[in-house]
Enzyme design. Structure first.
Site, mmCIF file in Angstrom:
data_model
loop_
_atom_site.group_PDB
_atom_site.id
_atom_site.type_symbol
_atom_site.label_atom_id
_atom_site.label_comp_id
_atom_site.label_asym_id
_atom_site.label_seq_id
_atom_site.Cartn_x
_atom_site.Cartn_y
_atom_site.Cartn_z
ATOM 1 N N GLY A 59 0.822 -1.171 -0.107
ATOM 2 C CA GLY A 59 -0.036 0.021 0.122
ATOM 3 C C GLY A 59 0.831 1.243 0.032
ATOM 4 O O GLY A 59 2.006 0.948 0.457
ATOM 5 N N ASN A 65 2.480 5.308 0.806
ATOM 6 C CA ASN A 65 2.800 5.835 2.129
ATOM 7 C C ASN A 65 1.561 6.345 2.789
ATOM 8 O O ASN A 65 0.740 7.103 2.471
ATOM 9 C CB ASN A 65 3.654 6.930 1.978
ATOM 10 C CG ASN A 65 5.253 7.009 1.654
ATOM 11 O OD1 ASN A 65 5.513 7.338 0.509
ATOM 12 N ND2 ASN A 65 5.780 5.653 2.243
ATOM 13 N N SER A 70 -0.855 4.490 4.113
ATOM 14 C CA SER A 70 -1.993 3.840 3.831
ATOM 15 C C SER A 70 -2.562 2.878 4.932
ATOM 16 O O SER A 70 -3.615 2.279 5.042
ATOM 17 C CB SER A 70 -2.059 2.953 2.710
ATOM 18 O OG SER A 70 -0.861 2.016 2.805
ATOM 19 N N GLU A 113 8.710 -3.064 6.326
ATOM 20 C CA GLU A 113 9.595 -2.228 5.300
ATOM 21 C C GLU A 113 10.925 -2.192 5.952
ATOM 22 O O GLU A 113 11.658 -1.154 5.876
ATOM 23 C CB GLU A 113 9.085 -0.692 5.319
ATOM 24 C CG GLU A 113 7.728 -0.547 4.742
ATOM 25 C CD GLU A 113 7.467 1.135 4.403
ATOM 26 O OE1 GLU A 113 8.477 1.504 3.945
ATOM 27 O OE2 GLU A 113 6.276 1.132 4.473
#
Ligand SMILES: Nc1ncnc2c1ncn2[C@@H]1O[C@H](COP(=O)(O)OP(=O)(O)OP(=O)(O)O)[C@@H](O)[C@H]1O
Ligand SMILES: Nc1ncnc2c1ncn2[C@@H]1O[C@H](COP(=O)(O)OP(=O)(O)OP(=O)(O)O)[C@@H](O)[C@H]1O
Ligand SMILES: [Mg+2]
Ligand SMILES: [Mg+2]
Lengths: 288, 279, 163, 267
Positions: free
Chosen positions: B39, B41, B43, B165
Site C-alpha cells: 500500500g 505511504n 495507507s 519495510e
C-alpha cells in the site's frame, strides 16, 4: 567552459589521526551547464563526500573544484564559499530532518533570507516554491511537524528550491517514498531541469532513475571515479556493472536475457519504452 | 486446524477524530504462509502490523494469534510468538554491542546466561554476523544492523516474523541480502511471514498479497491475482511488476500479449519463442 | 495493553541524555584559563526539565553530567557532576515546569546558581578554594549561555510537539 | 567518525590493568583519590607518586595520553599553585611585596597542591584510559544494586545510561547531517556576535531534538515488541567476572594505604 570542474581532487576524513579515512582520490570530473549528471556507486564509495565538497561543506585535501568563476580549494575563504552556496541547492537524504521553523512558509523562506533576501521577497519565493512542489497554499501557516511524511519531504524540497539554485544536487531524494511519490518527485526535478535549465546532479542507488533521466553517469568505486559516460554506454555491460557493485537496471537485465534467446539490441535500451519498441521491430522484421 | 493470524473487522484511529486509519479490515494468514501487505505511504500498513503485535489497541474489531484472542492479559504471551523487524535500522538497536542487542529479547524472558550465550552465537551465525559480535552499531552498515535485528528475532524462535519495510532504508544490495536471508531462514524454521512494503519486487516470495489503500483492504489474493493491471496498482500509488509493465507497453504497440500473469522469466521465454517461431 | 507509557518513561530521558551529551560535545566554546571551555549541556538539561518536569530534569542532568565527564576523561569529577547537574535539573523542573515565563526565568537563575555553587564546592574539596573561585566566572557564563539557548528551544519544542 | 566519542578516552592495550574488573577499577580509583587527602608530607606524596607512576607504566598506554588529560587543566593548576605560593604564610620569608609573600610554607603548600592535582588527574585518567565507558556504566550499576532495595530504580537508570551511550554516536552523526543541511541553506556558524551565534544554533538544535524524540518513539515500540516490560527480574547477558587479579589489586591497594599511614604517622 563546463559549469563545474573537479581537478585532481582528493579528500581524507580526519587527516593525520589514527582515524584517517581516505574517501576520495584523483577525482577529475566535468559537469556541463544545463546537464543532468547521475553519480552512482556502492555504499561508501564516496558519493556523499563529492557533493559535500562541491558545496564547500568540506574542503578538498588537495586539488580544486571550480563552480562557474569560483574556485574551492583547501584554502577557500568563508566569503567565497558563501557565493558558491548561494547558487547551489542540495536536497539531502531524508531532507525532512532539516525542518525547524514554526510554520511551513517560514521554513521554506529560511534559505532565501540567509542569502540576503528581504522577508517579503523570501515569502514570495516560498509561496512560489510551494506551488512548484505541489503543496496546497492552505498549508503555509501550519507547523511542518503536523504534516504527513510525504508532505514534510515536499516542504523540505521547497525550502531548497526557494533559493532558486542554478545547480541542484540530489542525494537519494526519493528514499522511503512509495512509487507514486518517487515518480512525482523525479518528474518535478526533470521539469526544473528542462524548463528552468537547472543543472542537476543526482546521487542514487536506483539505476532505473539514472538510466531514465541522466545525460551522463559518473561511476564511483572505492573513492575513485571509474567511468564517466552516457547511460547507454554504462549499462551496455551487465558484468561490468556487477564488478562495480551496481545493480543492473531491470530493462538492461531483461534485454540481456532476451539476447540469450536470439534478440539483438543496438543501442542498448535504457527505458521500458525503448525496449518495447525494439522488441516489436525485431518480432515484425522476422515475420516479414 | 486454526489459522495463525486472524483479523476481524479491524478499525483504528489515532486520535478521537473521525479519521479512520484502518477501516474494517478482515483477513487471515495460514501457518507457514508468507503474506505481503502492500500500500502507499500512509495507507495504514504499519498501523495494522502494530495492532497485530498488540502495540496499539484497535478501536474496534478482533485479532487472534495462533488461536488466542489478543487482549490485555494475553498480549505478552502473544508477543513471544511474534518477531518484529522495523524500518529504521538505527532506532531498533537497543544493545550497546551486536551480541548485547541480540540478547535483549532473551533477557526480557529471563533466559539463563549459558543458554543465552548459546542462542546468541547461533543466531549471529545464522545471519552471518558472528565476526561482529563485539562491534558497536556505529560502525555497521544499515544492512548489517538489519541482520542483527533479524538475529534478535530468530534467537527468540518466534512463530511469526513481521518485517515492516525492513529494507526500505537500505541500498539495493542490502535489500536483496535481507530478503534472501529471510527466505533461507523461513526454509529452516518455517515461520509464518508477514512483510510490509511498497516495493513490488519484495513481494516476489509471497504466497499471498494484501493490498491496502487508505485503510481499506482493497484486494487480497495470490501474486497472479493482485499484481495485474486489473487491481489498479498504479492508481493506488504503487507500481506493476516489471514484466507486467512490459507486456502493457507491448500491448500499446499492438502486439498480442497473453492475458494471464507472467513472471520475468516467463515473459522472456514467451518472447523468445515468439521470435523463433516467426522465423 | 499498548501502554508504551512505562517504556517511554525510560527511553525519553535516555534519549535526552544522549542529545545533551551530543550538543555538549559538538558545540564547545573554548575559553582560556579554565576547564578548557564551556559547553551547552545546561541547555539540554533546561529543555528536558521544562518539557517533562523535575523527574526528567534530575535524571537528564545527573546522567549527562556523569557521562560527559566519563567520556571526556574527567573521571574525578563524574560523581560530583552527577549530583551537581542532577540537582540543577531538579531545580529547573521543580520551579520552571509548566510555569509562567517569569517563574521560568527565576528557575533558570536558581538552577544556574546551584550549578555554579556546586562546582565551586567540588573544586574546593578536590583541590583548594582558589581553584573553586576561578571556576565561578566560566561556570556562570556557561549557565547563562545554556539558559539563553535552552529556554527558547524548550518553548518552541513544547509548542511544536504539543508536549 | 565519532568512534572517538564512543570509546571515551579508552586506549586498548590489553594490559593487566585493562583486564581488571571494572568494579574493582572504579572503586579502587575512587578510593585512591580519597586517600590522596591523607598525604601531608614529602614522603607520603613521594610514595603515592611512585605508586601512581607504577600504575601508569603498567597500563602500557603511551604517556602522551596522560599529558592530554592534564593539558586542559594546566591553567587552573598553575593559578591555584601560584595563589597558594603567594598567599600562604609561615616559615622563612623569601620575598615579600604588600600582601604578597613567598614563604617556606607557601612553597611547600604549592608543591603539595601541585602533586595532589597530578595524582588525582592521573589516577582518574588511568580509569578512563583502560576502561570503556560501557564497562564503567556496568560497574556503576553493579555497585548501586543494593540501592534497589531503597526503591531507587537502579535497573532503569542503568538501562538509560546504556541507551544514552548507544545513541550518542548516532545523534552525533545526525547533528553533523543537520548542520550540513543548514549550512547549505546559508547558515553561518561560529561567526558574528554572541546573539547571532546563539540564533544560528536554533536551526540545528530543534531538528536534533525532534529527531531524538522520533527515535525515542521508534525505540520504545521496538523494545516493547521485543518483550521489554520494565527492568525488574531481567536476566543479564553481560556479566562481570571477579578474578583473583582483582582481589590482588585490592590487597595491593590496602598495602599502599598501610605504607601511607606508616609514613604519615611515623615520620
Ligand atoms: N564523517 C566521516 N568521518 C570519517 N569517515 C567518513 C565520514 N563520512 C564518510 N566517511 C567514509 O568515507 C567513505 C565515503 O563515504 P560517503 O559517505 O561519501 O559514501 P557514499 O558513496 O555516499 O555511501 P552511501 O551510498 O552509503 O551514502 C566511506 O568509507 C566512509 O566510511
Ligand atoms: N502516531 C501517530 N499519530 C497520529 N497519526 C498517525 C500516527 N502514526 C501514523 N499516523 C497516521 O496514520 C496513517 C497510517 O499510517 P501508517 O504508519 O500505518 O502508514 P503506512 O502504510 O505504514 O505508511 P508508510 O508506507 O509511510 O510507512 C497515516 O495517515 C499517518 O499519518
Ligand atoms: Mg551517501
Ligand atoms: Mg509504515
Amino acid at each position: 567552459m563546463p559549469k563545474i570542474e573537479f581537478k585532481q581532487v582528493a579528500f581524507t576524513y580526519q587527516p593525520n589521526t589514527p582515524f584517517a579515512v581516505k574517501a576520495l582520490d584523483h577525482i577529475n570530473l566535468e559537469i556541463p551547464e544545463n546537464s543532468y549528471t547521475a553519480i552512482v556507486g556502492h555504499t561508501g564509495s564516496g558519493k556523499s563526500t563529492i557533493i559535500q565538497l562541491l558545496d564547500g561543506l568540506l574542503l578538498p585535501t588537495s586539488g580544486s573544484i571550480r563552480v562557474d568563476e569560483n574556485v574551492i580549494s583547501a584554502t577557500s575563504s568563508n566569503a567565497q564559499l558563501g557565493r558558491i552556496r548561494s547558487q547551489i541547492g542540495i536536497v539531502f537524504q531524508f531532507p525532512e530532518a532539516q525542518l525547524f521553523e514554526e510554520t511551513v512558509l517560514k521554513d521554506i523562506a529560511f534559505g532565501p533570507q540567509n542569502f540576503g533576501k528581504s522577508e517579503e521577497e523570501a515569502f514570495a519565493l516560498a509561496r512560489e516554491a510551494m506551488q512548484l512542489v505541489g503543496l496546497d497554499a492552505d498549508l503555509a501557516e501550519r507547523s511542518p511537524f503536523e504534516l504527513s511524511g510525504g508532505q514534510m519531504r515536499r516542504v523540505a524540497i521547497a525550502g531548497v528550491l526557494a533559493m532558486k539554485p542554478s545547480i541542484l544536487i540530489l542525494d537519494e531524494p526519493t528514499a522511503g517514498l512509495d512509487p507514486r511519490g518517487q515518480r512525482e518527485t523525479m518528474q518535478l526535478f526533470e521539469r526544473l531541469h528542462v524548463d528552468q535549465h537547472v543543472t542537476v546532479i543526482l546521487v542514487t542507488h536506483q539505476m532505473e532513475d539514472a538510466a531514465q533521466y541522466a545525460d551522463q553517469i559518473a561511476v564511483m568505486n572505492g573513492g575513485q571515479l571509474v567511468k564517466v559516460a552516457e547511460p547507454a554506454q554504462i549499462f551496455a555491460n551487465p558484468q561490468w556493472l556487477k564488478d562495480n557493485h551496481l545493480t543492473v537496471p531491470k530493462t538492461t537485465q531483461m534485454a540481456h536475457e532476451l539476447e540469450r534467446g536470439g534478440f539483438t539490441f543496438n543501442p542498448y535500451p535504457l527505458t521500458l519504452e525503448q525496449l518495447a519498441v525494439q522488441i516489436k521491430r525485431q518480432l515484425e522484421s522476422r515475420t516479414q | 486446524m486454526h489459522k495463525m493470524i486472524t483479523v476481524q473487522d479491524a478499525v483504528y484511529s489515532y486520535s478521537d477524530d473521525e479519521h479512520l486509519v484502518l477501516k474494517n479490515i478482515t483477513f487471515d494468514v495460514e501457518r507457514g504462509e508468507w503474506v505481503s501487505i502492500v500500500g502507499h505511504n500512509g495507507s495504514g500498513k504499519s498501523t495494522m502490523a502494530k495492532a497485530i503485535d498488540g502495540l496499539l489497541k484497535l478501536t474496534s474489531g478482533a485479532i487472534e494469534i495462533d488461536g488466542t484472542a489478543l487482549a490485555e492479559d494475553t498480549v505478552w504471551k502473544i508477543r513471544e510468538k511474534i518477531g518484529f523487524v522495523f524500518q529504521n535500522p538505527d532506532n531498533q538497536f537497543v544493545g550497546a554491542t551486536v551480541a548485547d542487542d541480540v540478547a535483549f529479547g532473551l533477557e526480557n524472558r529471563h533466559v539463563s546466561h549459558d543458554e543465552m550465550v548459546a542462542k546468541v552465537d547461533e543466531a549471529l551465525h545464522l545471519v552471518h554476523m558472528e565476526a561482529f559480535a563485539d562491534r558497536e552499531p556505529a560502525g555497521l552498515s544499515g544492512g548489517q544492523k538489519q541482520r542483527v535485528a533479524l538475529a534478535g528475532v530468530i534467537a527468540m524462535r518466534p512463530e511469526i516474523v513481521i518485517l515492516d519495510e525492513a529494507t526500505s532504508m537500505l541500498d539495493p544490495e542490502g535489500r536483496q541480502e535481507i530478503m534472501q536471508l529471510m527466505r533461507e531462514l523461513k526454509q529452516t524454521y518455517d515461520f509464518t511471514v508477514l512483510t510490509i512494503t511498497h516495493d513490488i519486487d519484495e513481494t516476489a516470495f509471497a504466497d499471498r498479497i494484501l493490498l491496502i489503500d487508505d485503510g481499506e483492504l482493497v484486494a487480497a489474493g495470490t501474486p497472479e491475482q493482485v499484481l495485474t493491471n486489473g487491481t489498479d496498482l498504479v492508481d493506488r500509488g504503487l507500481e506493476l511488476p516489471y514484466a507486467e509493465r512490459l507486456l502493457n507497453q507491448l500491448n500499446l504497440l499492438h502486439i498480442d500479449v497473453p492475458q494471464q500473469y507472467m513472471t520475468n522469466d516467463q515473459v522472456v521465454k514467451w518472447l523468445c519463442q515468439k521470435l523463433n517461431s516467426s522465423k | 495493553m499498548a501502554s508504551s507509557y512505562s517504556v517511554k518513561r525510560v527511553i525519553i530521558p535516555a534519549m535526552l541524555v544522549a542529545v545533551t551529551v551530543v550538543i555538549a560535545r559538538v558545540f564547545i566554546i573554548p575559553i582560556p584559563m579554565t576547564h578548557g571551555n564551556i559547553n551547552l549541556c545546561d541547555a539540554g538539561i533546561i529543555i528536558a526539565a521544562f518539557l517533562y518536569g523535575k523527574r526528567d530534569g534530575l535524571i537528564v542532568g545527573g546522567l549527562t553530567g556523569f557521562l560527559l565527564d566519563l567520556i571526556s576523561g574527567y573521571a574525578q569529577y563524574m560523581f560530583f557532576s552527577l549530583i551537581v547537574h542532577g540537582f540543577e535539573g531538579l531545580i529547573f523542573g521543580w520551579l520552571g515546569y509548566n510555569k509562567s515565563r517569569k517563574l521560568q526565568i527565576i528557575a533558570l537563575v536558581a538552577g544556574v546558581i546551584i550549578m555554579v555553587a556546586g562546582y565551586f564546592i567540588t573544586d574546593s574539596i578536590l583541590y583548594k578554594v582558589p581553584t573553586g573561585l576561578i571556576g565561578i566566572p566560566t561556570n556562570l557564563l556557561q549557565g547563562f549561555v545554556g539558559a539563553i539557548i535552552g529556554m527558547p528551544i524548550a518553548l518552541r519544542l513544547k509548542k511544536s510537539l504539543k508536549i | 567518525m565519532f568512534s572517538k566519542v564512543l570509546f571515551g578516552r579508552f586506549v586498548p592495550t590489553n594490559s593487566l590493568i585493562h583486564r581488571l574488573d571494572p568494579r574493582a577499577k572504579l572503586v579502587l580509583s575512587l578510593y585512591f583519590i580519597v586517600i590522596i587527602f591523607m598525604a601531608n608530607s614529602w614522603q607520603t606524596y613521594a610514595w603515592l607518586a611512585a605508586f601512581t607512576l607504577g600504575v601508569i607504566l603498567s597500563t602500557k598506554v603511551p604517556l602522551k595520553f596522560f599529558w592530554d588529560g592534564i593539558r586542559p587543566l594546566v591553567w587552573i593548576i598553575l593559578f591555584t599553585v601560584i595563589l597558594q605560593i603567594f598567599f600562604s604564610s609561615g616559615g622563612h620569608v623569601y620575598w615579600a611585596w604588600g600582601i604578597l609573600s613567598v614563604t617556606q610554607f607557601g612553597l611547600v603548600n604549592g608543591v603539595y597542591i601541585f602533586c595532589r592535582f597530578l595524582l588525582i588527574i592521573c589516577m582518574s585518567t588511568v580509569l578512563t584510559l583502560t576502561t570503556q565507558p560501557l564497562m564503567i556504566a556496568d560497574a556503576v550499576e553493579a555497585l548501586l544494586k543494593p540501592l534497589a532495595k531503597l526503591k531507587v530504580p537502579v535497573y532503569e537508570l542503568a538501562l538509560m545510561l546504556s541507551i544514552a551511550l548507544r545513541f550518542v554516536p548516532t545523534l552525533m552523526d545526525e547533528s553533523q547531517k543537520i548542520m550540513n543541511a543548514q549550512r547549505a541553506r546559508g547558515v553561518n556558524f561560529g561567526t558574528g556576535s554572541l546573539i547571532k551565534r546563539v540564533r544560528s544554533l536554533i536551526p540545528i538544535l530543534i531538528p536534533l531534538f525532534i529527531s531524538a524524540f522520533n527515535r525515542a518513539e521508534d525505540l520504545a515500540t521496538a523494545m516493547e515488541a521485543r518483550g521489554y516490560s520494565g527492568g525488574e527480574g531481567r536476566s543479564k547477558y553481560r556479566l562481570l567476572h571477579w578474578h583473583r587479579a582483582d582481589t590482588v589489586a585490592c590487597v595491593v591497594m590496602l598495602g599502599v594505604t598501610l605504607i601511607l599511614f606508616e609514613l604519615r604517622y611515623l615520620a
